[in-house]
Enzyme design. Structure first.
Site, mmCIF file in Angstrom:
data_model
loop_
_atom_site.group_PDB
_atom_site.id
_atom_site.type_symbol
_atom_site.label_atom_id
_atom_site.label_comp_id
_atom_site.label_asym_id
_atom_site.label_seq_id
_atom_site.Cartn_x
_atom_site.Cartn_y
_atom_site.Cartn_z
ATOM 1 N N ASP A 104 5.953 -3.835 12.609
ATOM 2 C CA ASP A 104 5.120 -4.403 11.537
ATOM 3 C C ASP A 104 4.008 -3.481 11.052
ATOM 4 O O ASP A 104 3.524 -2.617 11.772
ATOM 5 C CB ASP A 104 4.529 -5.761 11.964
ATOM 6 C CG ASP A 104 3.790 -5.721 13.288
ATOM 7 O OD1 ASP A 104 4.109 -4.874 14.145
ATOM 8 O OD2 ASP A 104 2.873 -6.544 13.476
ATOM 9 N N GLU A 170 3.777 -7.288 16.133
ATOM 10 C CA GLU A 170 2.939 -6.903 17.286
ATOM 11 C C GLU A 170 1.483 -7.226 17.011
ATOM 12 O O GLU A 170 0.728 -7.546 17.914
ATOM 13 C CB GLU A 170 3.090 -5.414 17.589
ATOM 14 C CG GLU A 170 2.438 -4.964 18.904
ATOM 15 C CD GLU A 170 0.931 -4.850 18.860
ATOM 16 O OE1 GLU A 170 0.271 -5.214 19.850
ATOM 17 O OE2 GLU A 170 0.382 -4.415 17.817
HETATM 18 ZN ZN LIG Z 1 -2.476 -2.025 15.551
HETATM 19 ZN ZN LIG Z 2 -0.078 -0.737 17.052
#
Ligand SMILES: [Zn+2]
Ligand SMILES: [Zn+2]
Length: 440
Positions: A104, A170
């Protein structure tokens, strides 16, 4: 400890204990990774120019899935929304090791001026935003695609299997959504077949390109929010005995919480922080209010210390309230656990990292107060997470650009060493037959 002659003989012998087959595999990995240099850079630039926010990694996931399929892997898509998992079955039986890359990007307007800079716009929690790979996850995806290519070409020589985990989200899901490592685990990413260890990396400008760093045990912080609600009984400020004052009780709780780190935790083992950052109560000078609310943050580097602090906050706040007849409700958000490098796995794998980067290019890192959701995998199976340097040679350490900055960029010379590192870690782990049975 003195070593006897026999031990010296054993140590010398072990310098050559890499089998010829293993040495051949290492050479083949390095050669294949070097040959992929242009391809890995091209992947990285393409992904960088097309960043996608957490849980929206549709294009990236499609690119990954297509490549893994072209390598003949068994591929699962749509795991935890957009996650992709590829299984490479080696030519010989053995353990299963997982390698993870996060996919991401962030709601940041890119200002690097690079020819492949992002001009993408997106929507984040209702607002229109720029989208940028400001944390370097584009590099992680490109590196892991490279590793998948390298190891697929050598699958007959692998004694075990490699699971490639391309993880969405994440950075944390938008409000009201779930995702990330935790959801991938819930959806069974570490099962069928069962993973016995996991490796992951993160790029940044802390280190020079061509270097790596790590820390054994608690590496990156665990972070949790806590909320304490104190329910007293409202009364006139002139007649406090007719009620239960949540302001005074709240003040006592704030003071009592200070004794957790200063008096109840062994801070020589690992540092910890308990901060009360908000205290809300009352509206008027002459009313003792009904309730008071405290909220704060906990930072820890050791899973046991984290557990102890949670218990102590709950016990202290509840007991102080009870002593004065108030009801106290404590809520601690699960947050993100400690990025905890399993000591025996770390000891076993660091020589591989040194082989790839050179002995003098692998450093022991300070503890890092940022959090990483790779920590969720490390709660389930032994894991080893490390940083790779991405700072160009002409940038001084004090000029290093932090991750999440709109100016963040990396030296692409860091990519191939990253491919070699994850490939060799997986190969060496499988060649060793896994971690062995000794428990820690
Ligand atoms: Zn980050
Ligand atoms: Zn990262």
């Amino acid at each position: 400890m003195r070593k006897n002659r026999l031990q010296y003989v054993w140590i010398l012998a072990c310098l050559w204990c890499t089998s010829p087959a293993q040495a051949e595999l290492k050479t083949a990995i390095n050669r294949a990774a070097d040959a992929l240099n242009d391809q890995v850079i091209a992947w990285r630039r393409d992904i960088h120019a097309h960043p996608e926010l957490s849980n929206r990694e549709f294009r990236t996931a499609a690119l990954v899935a297509e490549h893994l399929q072209s390598l003949g892997m068994q591929v699962q898509t749509g795991v935890a929304h957009t996650g992709v998992v590829g299984l490479l079955t080696g030519g010989r039986p053995g353990p299963v090791v997982a390698l993870r890359a996060d996919m991401d990007a962030l709601p940041v307007v890119e200002k690097t001026g690079l020819p492949y800079a992002s001009t993408v716009r997106g929507e984040y929690e209702g607002a229109e935003v720029g989208v940028m790979h400001a944390c370097g996850h584009d590099n992680h995806v490109a590196i892991l695609l490279g590793v998948a290519t390298v190891l697929s070409g050598l699958r007959d020589q692998l004694p075990g299997s490699v699971k490639f985990i391309f993880q969405p989200d994440e950075e944390g899901a938008p409000k009201g959504e779930t995702g990330g490592a935790r959801q991938m685990i819930e959806e069974g990413v570490l099962e069928n077949p069962s993973v016995s260890a996991i490796f992951g990396l993160h790029i940044g400008q802390q280190g020079l390109a061509g270097s790596a760093s790590f820390r054994e045990r608690g590496f990156m912080a665990s972070a949790q929010r806590f909320d304490i609600l104190i329910k007293g009984r409202q009364t006139h400020g002139a007649r406090p005995w007719a009620g239960i004052d949540p302001v005074v009780i709240g003040a006592q709780i704030v003071s009592a919480l200070q004794t957790i780190v200063s008096r109840q935790i062994d801070i020589t083992a690992a540092p910890a922080v308990v901060t009360v950052g908000a205290f809300h109560a009352g509206i008027r000078n002459n009313i003792v209010p009904e309730t008071a609310q405290l909220s704060g943050t906990i930072r820890t580097f050791d899973p046991l210390v984290r557990k102890q602090i949670h218990e102590k906050i709950t016990r202290i706040a509840t007991a102080v309230g009870q002593a004065q007849g108030a009801e106290v409700v404590v809520e601690i958000d699960p947050g993100v656990p400690v990025t905890y490098n399993h000591p025996r796995l770390t000891a076993k794998m660091v020589p591989t990292l040194r082989e790839v980067y050179g002995r003098d290019k692998v450093y022991i890192s300070e503890r890092v107060t940022g959090a990483e959701d790779f920590a969720f995998y490390q709660e389930q199976v032994p894991g080893f997470f490390f940083f790779i340097g991405g700072r160009p040679l002409d940038v001084l350490p004090e000029e290093a650009i932090p991750n999440h900055s709109p100016f963040f960029y990396v030296d692409e010379g860091a990519l191939v060493p990253g491919v070699k590192a994850l490939s060799q870690l997986a190969a060496d782990y499988l060649a060793a037959g896994g971690l062995g049975a000794t428990s820690d």
